[in-house]
Motif scaffolding. Structure first.
Motif, short mmCIF file in Angstrom:
data_model
loop_
_atom_site.label_atom_id
_atom_site.label_comp_id
_atom_site.label_asym_id
_atom_site.label_seq_id
_atom_site.Cartn_x
_atom_site.Cartn_y
_atom_site.Cartn_z
N ASP A 236 -6.20 -0.59 -7.22
CA ASP A 236 -4.92 -1.18 -6.87
C ASP A 236 -4.22 -1.62 -8.16
N ALA A 237 -3.14 -0.93 -8.51
CA ALA A 237 -2.43 -1.20 -9.76
C ALA A 237 -1.77 -2.58 -9.76
N ILE A 238 -1.38 -3.06 -8.60
CA ILE A 238 -0.73 -4.37 -8.51
C ILE A 238 -1.76 -5.48 -8.72
N LEU A 239 -2.88 -5.38 -8.03
CA LEU A 239 -3.93 -6.40 -8.15
C LEU A 239 -4.85 -6.18 -9.33
N ASP B 205 -10.45 -2.80 -7.98
CA ASP B 205 -10.82 -1.83 -6.95
C ASP B 205 -10.63 -2.47 -5.58
N MET B 206 -10.05 -1.70 -4.68
CA MET B 206 -9.83 -2.15 -3.31
C MET B 206 -10.25 -1.03 -2.37
N LEU B 207 -10.32 -1.37 -1.10
CA LEU B 207 -10.61 -0.39 -0.07
C LEU B 207 -9.42 -0.38 0.87
N ILE C 212 0.87 -1.18 0.00
CA ILE C 212 0.00 0.00 0.00
C ILE C 212 0.91 1.23 0.00
N GLY C 213 0.76 2.07 -1.00
CA GLY C 213 1.60 3.26 -1.11
C GLY C 213 1.23 4.34 -0.11
N GLN C 214 2.21 5.15 0.24
CA GLN C 214 2.00 6.24 1.19
C GLN C 214 0.94 7.20 0.67
N ALA C 215 0.97 7.49 -0.62
CA ALA C 215 0.01 8.44 -1.20
C ALA C 215 -1.43 7.92 -1.07
N VAL C 216 -1.62 6.61 -1.25
CA VAL C 216 -2.96 6.02 -1.13
C VAL C 216 -3.48 6.19 0.30
N ALA C 217 -2.61 5.93 1.26
CA ALA C 217 -3.00 6.04 2.68
C ALA C 217 -3.34 7.48 3.04
#
Length: 94
Positions: free
Chosen positions: A52-55, A58-60, A21-26
């Motif tokens: 989520d670019a890796i998966l 859409d994620m939460l 999980i990237g810092q910017a997302v958090a």
């Protein structure tokens, strides 16, 4: 109104890295949450839907934050695909 500074605990940094999980997302979840719910006082859980670019889905992201008069301290963080469970009817929201 200006936002309090955000501080990451060592545990939260480790969890974010392990969970990709990237810092910017958090930090976006804290600044512009889709929902905020009370955790164990004085904590709040900030949630935001994101792609989520890796998966490639859409994620939460859920960010557990301990708010003090001076700062917002990230305690831990995780992501889930259970959008409906946490957002309910808000799953169509941006």
């Amino acid at each position: 109104m200006s936002m309090k500074p955000i501080r990451w605990s060592a545990h939260a940094r480790k969890r974010a890295a392990a969970r990709e999980i990237g810092q910017a997302v958090a930090e976006e979840a804290i600044r512009h949450p889709h929902s905020v719910e009370a955790g164990r006082p004085p904590r709040n859980i900030f949630a935001r839907r994101y792609f989520d670019a890796i998966l490639q889905t859409d994620m939460l992201v859920r960010v557990v934050v301990d708010e003090t008069p001076a700062e917002l301290a990230i305690v831990t963080i995780y992501k889930t695909s259970k959008l409906r469970k946490y957002l309910g009817s808000k799953t169509d929201a941006d």
